[in-house]
Design a protein around this motif. Structure first.
Motif, PDB file in Angstrom:
ATOM      1  N   ASP A  82       0.813  -1.211   0.000  1.00  8.14           N
ATOM      2  CA  ASP A  82       0.000   0.000   0.000  1.00  8.14           C
ATOM      3  C   ASP A  82       0.848   1.264   0.000  1.00  8.14           C
ATOM      4  N   THR A 140      -6.490  -1.844  -2.224  1.00  4.88           N
ATOM      5  CA  THR A 140      -7.942  -1.844  -2.342  1.00  4.88           C
ATOM      6  C   THR A 140      -8.411  -0.470  -2.776  1.00  4.88           C
ATOM      7  N   HIS A 142     -11.707   2.178  -2.008  1.00  7.78           N
ATOM      8  CA  HIS A 142     -12.893   2.483  -1.215  1.00  7.78           C
ATOM      9  C   HIS A 142     -13.871   3.262  -2.095  1.00  7.78           C
ATOM     10  N   GLY A 157     -15.225  -5.515  -4.390  1.00  4.53           N
ATOM     11  CA  GLY A 157     -14.160  -6.500  -4.219  1.00  4.53           C
ATOM     12  C   GLY A 157     -12.997  -6.198  -5.134  1.00  4.53           C
ATOM     13  N   CYS A 158     -11.858  -6.859  -4.880  1.00  4.80           N
ATOM     14  CA  CYS A 158     -10.644  -6.623  -5.663  1.00  4.80           C
ATOM     15  C   CYS A 158     -10.033  -7.940  -6.110  1.00  4.80           C
ATOM     16  N   HIS A 160      -6.469  -9.656  -6.938  1.00  4.72           N
ATOM     17  CA  HIS A 160      -5.033  -9.480  -6.718  1.00  4.72           C
ATOM     18  C   HIS A 160      -4.254 -10.609  -7.380  1.00  4.72           C
ATOM     19  N   THR A 166      -3.714  -4.536  -9.484  1.00  2.56           N
ATOM     20  CA  THR A 166      -4.959  -4.798  -8.761  1.00  2.56           C
ATOM     21  C   THR A 166      -6.146  -4.143  -9.459  1.00  2.56           C
ATOM     22  N   CYS A 168     -10.203  -3.437  -8.890  1.00  4.47           N
ATOM     23  CA  CYS A 168     -11.291  -3.417  -7.920  1.00  4.47           C
ATOM     24  C   CYS A 168     -12.589  -3.032  -8.616  1.00  4.47           C
ATOM     25  N   ASN A 191      -6.770   2.877  -1.355  1.00  4.61           N
ATOM     26  CA  ASN A 191      -6.363   2.578   0.020  1.00  4.61           C
ATOM     27  C   ASN A 191      -6.871   3.679   0.953  1.00  4.61           C
TER      28      ASN A 191
END
Length: 706
Positions: A82, A140, A142, A157-158, A160, A166, A168, A191
Motif C-alpha cells: 500500500d 484496495t 474504497h 471486491g478486488c 489481486h 490490482t 477493484c 487505500n
C-alpha cells in the motif's frame, strides 16, 4: 490552476548536519506523480548536488523509480504494498563526501480513469464499475457516493495477483424511482490516501442505459460499428534485464463507420493512427475487434487472445505531409465480419428489459452534411466511441487550425510528426471524448447525418476541454483519391434522432472564473470609472457599468456593461485596453444590485452567416502567424462569451507555456482564449505527464515475433 503553499516550509528543511539539507514539497507521491527535490544551504540558497536513490522498500522486480540531474524524482510504475519508502540522497558536487538524505512515501495511483468513464442509467438499473491501481498483489479501493447522490453500492471486491495490477470493482444500482433526470457521482479512493477518481452518471426516467462497456465488448456475430478495434501489430515491445522481449503497451481506437465504393466494396472507416499506426502500418495489416487495449495487449498470435480479425488495412491518407488534411484510413471488410447495414452501437432507441443498453442503428447514408449558419444554431452532435461510449455536445469552433502531435509508439516516447490541420470542427466539453474514441463518426444528433470523424482532444484538467474532428466531406474526398473511387457512408435513407447524452454542465458563471490579481482588479476599477462617463446613456440602452471579469480570457479584467435587453446599439470591445463584458438586463435588476456579472451562456455557435463569414476571413488572415508562437496550437472561429452576439477568434494555448502576447481583439474580432494540454492521439487526455500502461508489468508473456 497551480497554487503555491503560502506560509509552509518545504519537507525536510532545517536538517543541515553536513552543511546543507535536502527538501521537497511533499512527504508522499503516487505512482503517476513526480516530486522535485532541492538541495539548499542554511541561508536558503540553492547548492549543486548529485542525486541518487539509495534505498527502497519496493519489490526489486518493480524498481525504485528514477531521479534526474535536477532532482526530479519519478516513482516506479507500480508498488508491492500500500505504501513504500524511498530514500533519496544528495552528494554535494563541491565535496561529494558531504551528503544529505530525505525519505518519501510512494503510494499507488490509478492506471486510468474509472471504467466506464461515464454512463447513463434508467431507474432501477445496475452498472458494474472498475478501477485499476498500480499495486501488485495487494491494495484496495474504497467506493462512495458523492455530492448527495442517491442509489446503492454493493458487491465491492478486488482481484489481486503477483503478475497483475490490482483491479477493484463495485456495482451501483440507481434508485427505483426518480423524479426526473438527475446526476450522480461515484468516488473511488485508493487505500487510505487522498488519491481519488470520480465517475459521472446520468440517471433518467426514459429507459435509457448507456456505457462504453457496450463499445469495448467482444462481439461474436457480424460487428456493429462504434466498437473497439486496432491494428493487430500496434503494440510496444521492450526487453527485461535478461534480454527477453515483452509487450509493455498497446494502442487502440474505434471502428467508426462503414463506407462503400461505387462497386459496393465495403470498408471500415477510422483514423490513420488507429488502423495504420500513424503511417507506421502496412497495407494488408490485420485489423482486430476488440482492440488490443481491451484484451490485455494480446495480439491474435498470442495464446489466450480473444480478439478476431474483421478486416485488413487497405487505404490510408499519409499524415507526414502538408498535402493532406485528415487523419483517416480504411480497412477492407473480411466477408461476413461486419454488419453490412452500417449500424453503429447506441445510435438506436432504448432496448426492452432492465439494464438493456441502447440499440444500434445506422447513420444516414451518403456524404453527410456541411456546417453553416443555418444548421449550427441549436445543433447537437453525438458520437459512439470505445472509451466514453455515446456522448453528445455542441460545436464550439469551426474553421479551426490546430496542431496535433503524433508518435511512433503507444507510450508516446518516440515523436513522429506534428501536423497542422485546417478547417477543423471543435466540439465543446471535457467529457465528450477521450483517447480510444479516435475514429468515431460524429453525427447530427437530430437526424443522424454524418458531420465529421473524431481524432484528437485536450483538457485543462479542471473541467474544460475540446475535441476535434475532420469534416466528413474532407475525409471522404481524400480517401476517394487513395481508393480511386467515390466513397460514401453506408446507412439508412431515413433520418432519425440519436440520444443526446451530455455529461458536461455546459454552463459558465462568474464563480467558475479564476480570481483576479490585485493589478487586474485595479485595471477593472479604473477602466469602469472611465467607461461610466463614456458609455452610460439610457437613451442608447446602456444602463450602468461595473468592474468585473472576462469570460473570453479567464484571469483578465473586464468592464461589465449593463445594457437594456431590448437594445441593439453597438458597443466597444474594449475600454482603456480592458475587455467589455456585455450583459443584457433591465434597469430594475441593476438598481437592486442583482444583475448578473456575465451574459447568459449560449452553448454552441449561434451567429448569422455574415458574422461567420467575416470571422472566417479573420481566422485565415491571422491563424498562420499566431501558430508560429510555440505556446499557441490552435486558432478557430467561435462565439464570444463576453458578448455572445459577436463572433470571436478562439485561440488554444499550451497550458504549460505563455504566448508572446494575448491581444483582446484582432481584425475587429474579440479574441477568446482556452488554456489546454496540447492535443495528442494515443494517451488519455486525462493522463498525467507520466502514465503507466496497464500492460507494463515485465511478467507479461513474451512478445510474439513480427
Amino acid at each position: 490552476m497551480l497554487a503555491a503553499g503560502c506560509g509552509t516550509s518545504p519537507v525536510g528543511a532545517g536538517n543541515f548536519e553536513n552543511g546543507f539539507a535536502v527538501s521537497t514539497s511533499a512527504t508522499s507521491v503516487s505512482t503517476t506523480g513526480q516530486l522535485q527535490f532541492k538541495a539548499t544551504l542554511p541561508d536558503g540558497s540553492p547548492v549543486a548536488a548529485n542525486w541518487s536513490i539509495t534505498s527502497t522498500q519496493n519489490d526489486s522486480s518493480l524498481g525504485t523509480g528514477s531521479i534526474d540531474a535536477t532532482g526530479l524524482y519519478t516513482p516506479p510504475n507500480a508498488v508491492s504494498s500500500d505504501s513504500v519508502s524511498v530514500q533519496v540522497t544528495a552528494h554535494l558536487q563541491s565535496d561529494p563526501t558531504r551528503i544529505a538524505t530525505e525519505t518519501v512515501t510512494v503510494t499507488p495511483g490509478f492506471l486510468q480513469p474509472l471504467m466506464p468513464e461515464n454512463a447513463t442509467l434508467a431507474a432501477g438499473s445496475t452498472l458494474e464499475i472498475s478501477a485499476q491501481i498500480a499495486e501488485v498483489n495487494g491494495g484496495t479501493v474504497h467506493w462512495s457516493l458523492g455530492d448527495g447522490a442517491t442509489g446503492t453500492l454493493s458487491q465491492a471486491g478486488c482481484e489481486h495477483g503477483s503478475r497483475q495490477y490490482t483491479i477493484c470493482k463495485v456495482s451501483y444500482t440507481a434508485p427505483g424511482t426518480l423524479s426526473g433526470s438527475q446526476s450522480a457521482h461515484i468516488v473511488a479512493t485508493v487505500n487510505d490516501t487522498q488519491t481519488q477518481s470520480r465517475l459521472h452518471l446520468l440517471l433518467n426516467t426514459d429507459g435509457v442505459n448507456s456505457s462504453a462497456v457496450t463499445n469495448q465488448a467482444v462481439q461474436t456475430g457480424p460487428v456493429i460499428l462504434g466498437a473497439s478495434g486496432s491494428n493487430d501489430g500496434d503494440y510496444d515491445v521492450y526487453k527485461d534485464a535478461s534480454g527477453n522481449s515483452y509487450i509493455a503497451d498497446c494502442c487502440g481506437g474505434t471502428l467508426g463507420a462503414l463506407v462503400e465504393d461505387t462497386e459496393h466494396n465495403q470498408y471500415i472507416l477510422s483514423n490513420n493512427h488507429v488502423l495504420a499506426e500513424s503511417d507506421q502500418g502496412k497495407t494488408g495489416d490485420t485489423i482486430d475487434q476488440p482492440g488490443l487495449i481491451d484484451d490485455a495487449c494480446r495480439p491474435l498470435s498470442q495464446q489466450g487472445s480473444t480478439v478476431r480479425s474483421v478486416g485488413s488495412l487497405r487505404y490510408y491518407v499519409p499524415l507526414a505531409t502538408n498535402q493532406s488534411n485528415v487523419d483517416a484510413a480504411l480497412a477492407a471488410v473480411t466477408p461476413g465480419a461486419v454488419n453490412s447495414d452500417g449500424s453503429i452501437l447506441q445510435f438506436g432507441r432504448p432496448s426492452a428489459g432492465m439494464n438493456a443498453p441502447l440499440g444500434a442503428a445506422p447513420p444516414v447514408a451518403g456524404t453527410g452534411e456541411t456546417l453553416n449558419a443555418d444548421n449550427l444554431a441549436g445543433l447537437r452532435v453525438a458520437k459512439s466511441g470505445r472509451t466514453t461510449g455515446l456522448t453528445c455536445s455542441t460545436v464550439e469552433s469551426i474553421n479551426l487550425s490546430v496542431k496535433v502531435d503524433y508518435y511512433k509508439d503507444c507510450a508516446e516516447t518516440q515523436p513522429y510528426y506534428t501536423k497542422t490541420f485546417t478547417g477543423q470542427i471543435g466540439i465543446g466539453g471535457d467529457s465528450f471524448s477521450d483517447s480510444g474514441d479516435s475514429g468515431s463518426l460524429l453525427v447530427d444528433a437530430g437526424n443522424a447525418q454524418p458531420i465529421g470523424l473524431f481524432y484528437a482532444g485536450g483538457t485543462d484538467g479542471n473541467g474544460n476541454g475540446l475535441s476535434v474532428a475532420n469534416p466528413i466531406a474532407d475525409v471522404l474526398n481524400e480517401l476517394n483519391a487513395q481508393a480511386g473511387s467515390r466513397l460514401s457512408i453506408v446507412g439508412t435513407r431515413t433520418p432519425h434522432p440519436v440520444s443526446c447524452l451530455n455529461y458536461d454542465s455546459n454552463t459558465a458563471v462568474a464563480a467558475s472564473l479564476p480570481d483576479l490579481s490585485d493589478k487586474a482588479e485595479a485595471r477593472a476599477r479604473s477602466a469602469s470609472q472611465n467607461a461610466a462617463t463614456e458609455l452610460v446613456n439610457h437613451e442608447t440602452g446602456v444602463l450602468a457599468v461595473a468592474a468585473g471579469k472576462s469570460a473570453d480570457s479567464p484571469g483578465e479584467a473586464g468592464v461589465i456593461v449593463y445594457v437594456d435587453k431590448n437594445s441593439s446599439s453597438p458597443l466597444p470591445q474594449t475600454v482603456a485596453g480592458v475587455r467589455t463584458v456585455v450583459v443584457p438586463t433591465d434597469a430594475a435588476s441593476v438598481a437592486r444590485g442583482n444583475a448578473p456579472k456575465l451574459p447568459a451562456f449560449l452553448s454552441g455557435i449561434q451567429l448569422p452567416a455574415d458574422a461567420l463569414s467575416h470571422a472566417e476571413a479573420v481566422e485565415r488572415e491571422y491563424a498562420s502567424k499566431m501558430l508560429g508562437d510555440p505556446a499557441i496550437f490552435g486558432v478557430g472561429v467561435s462565439q464570444s462569451r463576453d458578448n455572445p452576439r459577436e463572433a470571436a477568434l478562439l485561440v488554444l494555448i499550451d497550458i504549460n507555456r505563455s504566448p508572446a502576447s494575448m491581444p483582446a481583439t484582432l481584425g475587429g474580432l474579440r479574441v477568446r482564449y482556452m488554456r489546454l494540454h496540447r492535443f495528442h492521439v494515443t494517451k488519455s487526455k486525462f493522463a498525467p505527464a507520466r502514465m503507466t500502461s496497464s500492460c507494463a508489468l515485465q511478467s507479461m508473456k513474451a512478445a510474439p515475433r513480427r
